[in-house]
Design a protein around this motif. Structure first.
Motif, PDB file in Angstrom:
ATOM      1  N   LEU A  18      -2.151  10.786  11.801  1.00  0.00           N
ATOM      2  CA  LEU A  18      -2.700   9.519  12.287  1.00  0.00           C
ATOM      3  C   LEU A  18      -4.128   9.319  11.800  1.00  0.00           C
ATOM      4  O   LEU A  18      -4.487   8.230  11.332  1.00  0.00           O
ATOM      5  CB  LEU A  18      -2.631   9.449  13.811  1.00  0.00           C
ATOM      6  CG  LEU A  18      -1.236   9.474  14.423  1.00  0.00           C
ATOM      7  CD1 LEU A  18      -1.323   9.394  15.946  1.00  0.00           C
ATOM      8  CD2 LEU A  18      -0.350   8.376  13.865  1.00  0.00           C
ATOM      9  N   GLN A  19      -4.945  10.356  11.883  1.00  0.00           N
ATOM     10  CA  GLN A  19      -6.334  10.230  11.439  1.00  0.00           C
ATOM     11  C   GLN A  19      -6.410   9.903   9.947  1.00  0.00           C
ATOM     12  O   GLN A  19      -7.248   9.106   9.516  1.00  0.00           O
ATOM     13  CB  GLN A  19      -7.125  11.507  11.759  1.00  0.00           C
ATOM     14  CG  GLN A  19      -7.315  11.753  13.250  1.00  0.00           C
ATOM     15  CD  GLN A  19      -7.895  10.565  13.980  1.00  0.00           C
ATOM     16  OE1 GLN A  19      -8.865   9.963  13.540  1.00  0.00           O
ATOM     17  NE2 GLN A  19      -7.304  10.208  15.115  1.00  0.00           N
ATOM     18  N   ALA A  20      -5.531  10.499   9.171  1.00  0.00           N
ATOM     19  CA  ALA A  20      -5.497  10.188   7.736  1.00  0.00           C
ATOM     20  C   ALA A  20      -5.122   8.722   7.520  1.00  0.00           C
ATOM     21  O   ALA A  20      -5.715   8.036   6.683  1.00  0.00           O
ATOM     22  CB  ALA A  20      -4.502  11.104   7.020  1.00  0.00           C
ATOM     23  N   GLY A  21      -4.165   8.236   8.276  1.00  0.00           N
ATOM     24  CA  GLY A  21      -3.760   6.840   8.160  1.00  0.00           C
ATOM     25  C   GLY A  21      -4.856   5.881   8.579  1.00  0.00           C
ATOM     26  O   GLY A  21      -5.106   4.866   7.909  1.00  0.00           O
ATOM     27  N   GLY A  29      -7.316  -0.792   3.503  1.00  0.00           N
ATOM     28  CA  GLY A  29      -6.376  -1.760   4.054  1.00  0.00           C
ATOM     29  C   GLY A  29      -4.935  -1.297   4.089  1.00  0.00           C
ATOM     30  O   GLY A  29      -4.563  -0.266   3.524  1.00  0.00           O
ATOM     31  N   ILE A  30      -4.121  -2.104   4.734  1.00  0.00           N
ATOM     32  CA  ILE A  30      -2.725  -1.766   5.005  1.00  0.00           C
ATOM     33  C   ILE A  30      -1.889  -1.631   3.741  1.00  0.00           C
ATOM     34  O   ILE A  30      -0.963  -0.816   3.686  1.00  0.00           O
ATOM     35  CB  ILE A  30      -2.090  -2.791   5.978  1.00  0.00           C
ATOM     36  CG1 ILE A  30      -0.702  -2.332   6.440  1.00  0.00           C
ATOM     37  CG2 ILE A  30      -2.007  -4.168   5.354  1.00  0.00           C
ATOM     38  CD1 ILE A  30      -0.701  -1.127   7.302  1.00  0.00           C
ATOM     39  N   LYS A  31      -2.194  -2.390   2.704  1.00  0.00           N
ATOM     40  CA  LYS A  31      -1.378  -2.338   1.488  1.00  0.00           C
ATOM     41  C   LYS A  31      -1.442  -0.983   0.802  1.00  0.00           C
ATOM     42  O   LYS A  31      -0.546  -0.636   0.039  1.00  0.00           O
ATOM     43  CB  LYS A  31      -1.795  -3.445   0.520  1.00  0.00           C
ATOM     44  CG  LYS A  31      -1.423  -4.821   1.024  1.00  0.00           C
ATOM     45  CD  LYS A  31      -1.819  -5.905   0.066  1.00  0.00           C
ATOM     46  CE  LYS A  31      -1.428  -7.248   0.657  1.00  0.00           C
ATOM     47  NZ  LYS A  31      -1.797  -8.361  -0.175  1.00  0.00           N
ATOM     48  N   THR A  32      -2.480  -0.219   1.074  1.00  0.00           N
ATOM     49  CA  THR A  32      -2.618   1.093   0.434  1.00  0.00           C
ATOM     50  C   THR A  32      -2.079   2.230   1.294  1.00  0.00           C
ATOM     51  O   THR A  32      -2.110   3.386   0.875  1.00  0.00           O
ATOM     52  CB  THR A  32      -4.094   1.388   0.096  1.00  0.00           C
ATOM     53  OG1 THR A  32      -4.846   1.474   1.312  1.00  0.00           O
ATOM     54  CG2 THR A  32      -4.660   0.309  -0.808  1.00  0.00           C
ATOM     55  N   LEU A  33      -1.587   1.895   2.475  1.00  0.00           N
ATOM     56  CA  LEU A  33      -1.060   2.919   3.373  1.00  0.00           C
ATOM     57  C   LEU A  33       0.362   3.266   2.944  1.00  0.00           C
ATOM     58  O   LEU A  33       1.327   2.603   3.321  1.00  0.00           O
ATOM     59  CB  LEU A  33      -1.089   2.425   4.819  1.00  0.00           C
ATOM     60  CG  LEU A  33      -0.707   3.459   5.869  1.00  0.00           C
ATOM     61  CD1 LEU A  33      -1.694   4.617   5.876  1.00  0.00           C
ATOM     62  CD2 LEU A  33      -0.644   2.810   7.239  1.00  0.00           C
ATOM     63  N   LYS A  34       0.472   4.286   2.136  1.00  0.00           N
ATOM     64  CA  LYS A  34       1.752   4.729   1.572  1.00  0.00           C
ATOM     65  C   LYS A  34       1.912   6.235   1.835  1.00  0.00           C
ATOM     66  O   LYS A  34       0.922   6.967   1.957  1.00  0.00           O
ATOM     67  CB  LYS A  34       1.789   4.503   0.057  1.00  0.00           C
ATOM     68  CG  LYS A  34       1.429   3.105  -0.380  1.00  0.00           C
ATOM     69  CD  LYS A  34       2.627   2.212  -0.361  1.00  0.00           C
ATOM     70  CE  LYS A  34       2.263   0.873  -0.967  1.00  0.00           C
ATOM     71  NZ  LYS A  34       2.824  -0.222  -0.301  1.00  0.00           N
ATOM     72  N   ILE A  35       3.154   6.666   1.886  1.00  0.00           N
ATOM     73  CA  ILE A  35       3.425   8.089   2.117  1.00  0.00           C
ATOM     74  C   ILE A  35       2.727   8.943   1.064  1.00  0.00           C
ATOM     75  O   ILE A  35       2.109   9.962   1.387  1.00  0.00           O
ATOM     76  CB  ILE A  35       4.948   8.361   2.138  1.00  0.00           C
ATOM     77  CG1 ILE A  35       5.594   7.637   3.323  1.00  0.00           C
ATOM     78  CG2 ILE A  35       5.230   9.861   2.202  1.00  0.00           C
ATOM     79  CD1 ILE A  35       7.115   7.661   3.330  1.00  0.00           C
ATOM     80  N   GLU A  36       2.815   8.533  -0.183  1.00  0.00           N
ATOM     81  CA  GLU A  36       2.215   9.318  -1.269  1.00  0.00           C
ATOM     82  C   GLU A  36       0.708   9.475  -1.065  1.00  0.00           C
ATOM     83  O   GLU A  36       0.156  10.544  -1.284  1.00  0.00           O
ATOM     84  CB  GLU A  36       2.482   8.661  -2.628  1.00  0.00           C
ATOM     85  CG  GLU A  36       3.944   8.611  -3.019  1.00  0.00           C
ATOM     86  CD  GLU A  36       4.729   7.470  -2.359  1.00  0.00           C
ATOM     87  OE1 GLU A  36       4.132   6.542  -1.761  1.00  0.00           O
ATOM     88  OE2 GLU A  36       5.972   7.540  -2.425  1.00  0.00           O
TER      89      GLU A  36
END
Length: 188
Positions: A18-21, A29-36
């Motif tokens: 969560l902290q990483a996210g 921003g949200i568009k860069t929040l990816k599993i990779e």
């Protein structure tokens, strides 16, 4: 399969994820929040992500839930300081907004709320609780309800503004500015 370890050798927890996210959300921003990107930030494989989450929808739900939990803690802290003099209460609330604990999370969730109605609803609900506490502090300082409402809204807006003006890390000079601002708002 077992979960991955963080650099200190401890197993990654949901909170680590969560902290990483929250950091990624606040930074880009949200568009860069990816599993990779999460895995790269934590220096682990995708398997570790899937150990904790079914996929991005469950991960995003956990981010929102983490926000709610923190806001519930905040509400308890606001209630705990309810007996302090109004100025001290207001100072503590403003300081907590840009504290290291909240800084990344506040910015992240507000950014995300711009594009997700569920997150926006959560942020608005949290804001209403904080705004009510700020309004009460102004009423306790002797302002009539209309004046307390005006000052509470202005104080809340400035607090959020301080948050966004601070850049990528909290600005230590903002504490002095916050104190001067409260003096202005409490003046008659």
């Amino acid at each position: 399969m077992t979960p991955a370890q963080n650099p200190s050798g401890n197993r990654l927890t949901i909170d680590d994820w969560l902290q990483a996210g929250y950091a990624i959300l606040a930074e880009d921003g949200i568009k860069t929040l990816k599993i990779e990107r999460l895995c790269a930030r934590l220096k682990v494989t995708k398997g570790s992500f899937y150990w904790h989450f079914d996929g991005m929808p469950s991960y995003r739900a956990a981010l929102v839930e983490g926000w709610r939990n923190l806001r519930d803690e905040d509400r308890s802290q606001i209630e705990a300081i309810g007996e302090l003099p109004p100025r001290e209460r207001l100072a503590q609330m403003m300081t907590s907004l840009v504290s290291p604990r909240h800084w990344t999370l506040e910015r992240a969730m507000r950014e995300w709320a711009r594009s997700d109605d569920t997150v926006a609803d959560s942020v608005r609900a949290a804001d209403r609780r904080v705004l009510a506490a700020v309004r009460t502090a102004f009423e306790d300082a002797g302002f009539d309800p209309d004046e307390a409402d005006l000052r509470a809204n202005a104080t809340f807006a400035v607090g959020i503004g301080f948050l966004h003006l601070s850049g990528r890390v909290p600005d230590p000079g903002q504490a002095a500015q916050s104190e001067r601002f409260l003096d202005l708002m409490l003046a008659r």
